[in-house]
Design a protein around this motif. Structure first.
Motif, short mmCIF file in Angstrom:
data_model
loop_
_atom_site.label_atom_id
_atom_site.label_comp_id
_atom_site.label_asym_id
_atom_site.label_seq_id
_atom_site.Cartn_x
_atom_site.Cartn_y
_atom_site.Cartn_z
N ASN A 24 -48.74 42.28 -5.28
CA ASN A 24 -48.73 42.54 -6.72
C ASN A 24 -50.04 43.21 -7.15
OD1 ASN A 24 -46.23 41.34 -6.99
ND2 ASN A 24 -47.12 39.32 -7.34
N LYS A 25 -49.94 43.99 -8.21
CA LYS A 25 -51.15 44.65 -8.72
C LYS A 25 -51.96 43.65 -9.52
CE LYS A 25 -52.75 48.59 -11.39
NZ LYS A 25 -54.06 48.38 -10.88
N ASN A 26 -53.12 43.30 -9.01
CA ASN A 26 -54.07 42.47 -9.74
C ASN A 26 -55.48 42.90 -9.31
OD1 ASN A 26 -54.69 41.09 -7.27
ND2 ASN A 26 -52.97 39.71 -7.63
N ASP A 27 -56.48 42.35 -9.98
CA ASP A 27 -57.85 42.78 -9.71
C ASP A 27 -58.27 42.51 -8.27
OD1 ASP A 27 -58.01 43.63 -12.29
OD2 ASP A 27 -59.15 41.91 -13.02
N ARG A 28 -57.86 41.38 -7.74
CA ARG A 28 -58.23 41.01 -6.38
C ARG A 28 -57.66 42.00 -5.36
NH1 ARG A 28 -60.17 36.45 -4.10
NH2 ARG A 28 -59.50 35.95 -1.99
N ASN A 29 -56.38 42.31 -5.48
CA ASN A 29 -55.76 43.26 -4.57
C ASN A 29 -56.30 44.68 -4.77
OD1 ASN A 29 -54.23 41.21 -3.50
ND2 ASN A 29 -52.41 41.69 -4.69
N ASP A 30 -56.61 45.03 -6.01
CA ASP A 30 -57.17 46.35 -6.28
C ASP A 30 -58.55 46.52 -5.64
OD1 ASP A 30 -54.95 47.02 -7.72
OD2 ASP A 30 -55.89 46.85 -9.68
N ALA A 31 -59.38 45.50 -5.71
CA ALA A 31 -60.72 45.57 -5.10
C ALA A 31 -60.61 45.76 -3.59
CB ALA A 31 -61.53 44.33 -5.44
N PHE A 32 -59.68 45.04 -2.97
CA PHE A 32 -59.50 45.20 -1.53
C PHE A 32 -58.93 46.58 -1.20
CE2 PHE A 32 -57.10 44.71 2.46
CZ PHE A 32 -58.16 44.39 3.28
N ALA A 33 -58.03 47.09 -2.05
CA ALA A 33 -57.47 48.43 -1.83
C ALA A 33 -58.56 49.50 -1.93
CB ALA A 33 -56.36 48.70 -2.84
N ILE A 34 -59.51 49.31 -2.82
CA ILE A 34 -60.63 50.25 -2.94
C ILE A 34 -61.44 50.27 -1.64
CG2 ILE A 34 -62.82 50.66 -4.14
CD1 ILE A 34 -61.36 49.58 -6.70
N CYS A 35 -61.66 49.10 -1.07
CA CYS A 35 -62.37 49.02 0.22
C CYS A 35 -61.57 49.72 1.31
CB CYS A 35 -62.62 47.56 0.61
SG CYS A 35 -63.88 46.75 -0.36
N GLU A 36 -60.27 49.47 1.36
CA GLU A 36 -59.40 50.09 2.37
C GLU A 36 -59.46 51.62 2.25
OE1 GLU A 36 -56.86 49.20 4.72
OE2 GLU A 36 -57.85 47.25 4.80
N ALA A 37 -59.34 52.12 1.02
CA ALA A 37 -59.36 53.57 0.82
C ALA A 37 -60.71 54.16 1.19
CB ALA A 37 -59.01 53.88 -0.63
N ALA A 38 -61.78 53.47 0.87
CA ALA A 38 -63.13 54.00 1.14
C ALA A 38 -63.42 54.09 2.64
CB ALA A 38 -64.18 53.13 0.45
N MET A 39 -62.74 53.27 3.44
CA MET A 39 -62.97 53.31 4.88
C MET A 39 -62.20 54.41 5.59
SD MET A 39 -63.29 49.33 6.03
CE MET A 39 -61.64 48.89 5.57
N ARG A 40 -61.24 55.01 4.91
CA ARG A 40 -60.43 56.07 5.52
C ARG A 40 -61.24 57.35 5.64
NH1 ARG A 40 -55.82 53.68 7.54
NH2 ARG A 40 -55.53 51.84 6.25
N PRO A 41 -61.11 58.06 6.76
CA PRO A 41 -61.95 59.24 6.99
C PRO A 41 -61.58 60.46 6.15
CG PRO A 41 -60.42 58.94 8.80
CD PRO A 41 -60.27 57.74 7.91
N ASN A 42 -60.32 60.58 5.71
CA ASN A 42 -59.90 61.80 5.03
C ASN A 42 -59.81 61.66 3.51
OD1 ASN A 42 -57.79 60.07 5.10
ND2 ASN A 42 -56.26 61.54 5.76
N ILE A 43 -60.38 60.60 2.94
CA ILE A 43 -60.36 60.41 1.50
C ILE A 43 -61.45 61.28 0.87
CG2 ILE A 43 -60.77 58.75 -0.37
CD1 ILE A 43 -58.11 58.33 0.95
N ILE A 44 -61.12 61.92 -0.24
CA ILE A 44 -62.08 62.76 -0.96
C ILE A 44 -62.76 61.91 -2.02
CG2 ILE A 44 -62.32 64.76 -2.46
CD1 ILE A 44 -59.81 65.90 -1.05
#
Length: 147
Positions: free
Chosen positions: A86-106
């Motif tokens: 579900n979309k909540n602050d806790r899951n969003d914060a973890f998703a931000i970390c996941e996205a930031a670790m990806r090599p092809n994110i702008i």
């Protein structure tokens, strides 16, 4: 283990802060009051800070960069695919970390105050033009009632 990346989900009064190590394991994911954010981040001087790009992220980005942190702002469309559950602050914060670790994110840079000033003046001008156009159209419509 050492925290290498901190993802922050920005909100009004309470921010969600998620810290992960180099392999992506969550070491903490907790809420922090806005006034306590800088005191919390001082404990992790070498961590990279990632946030979803929004109006508040530019302010926090400038603040953290002035204190020597590396700041990465991620456009929201790049974060959304990584939200689990579900979309909540806790899951969003973890998703931000996941996205930031990806090599092809702008990533984008925080706006400077000069850039913010220019954007504000453009938005005010656009709104004044829109209101003026609506008013002239209304007056034209009312005057057409008289022929």
């Amino acid at each position: 283990m050492k925290v290498t990346l901190i993802g922050i989900d920005l909100a009004k009064n309470v921010l969600q802060v998620c810290g992960v190590n180099q392999v992506g394991k969550t070491l903490f994911n907790r809420t922090v009051k806005r006034t306590q954010l800088l005191k919390t981040l001082v404990q992790y001087p070498d961590a990279v800070i990632a946030m979803e790009a929004c109006s508040g992220s530019n302010y926090w980005g400038r603040e953290l960069m002035s204190r020597g942190y590396e700041v990465k702002l991620i456009p929201p469309q790049h974060v959304k695919p990584f939200v689990k559950g579900n979309k909540n602050d806790r899951n969003d914060a973890f998703a931000i970390c996941e996205a930031a670790m990806r090599p092809n994110i702008i990533f984008v840079k925080p706006r400077t105050l000069a850039q913010v000033d220019i954007i504000i003046s453009h938005r005010i001008r656009e709104r004044r033009i829109r209101v003026r156009t609506a008013l002239t159209n209304q007056i034209r419509g009312l005057l057409s009632e008289y022929g």
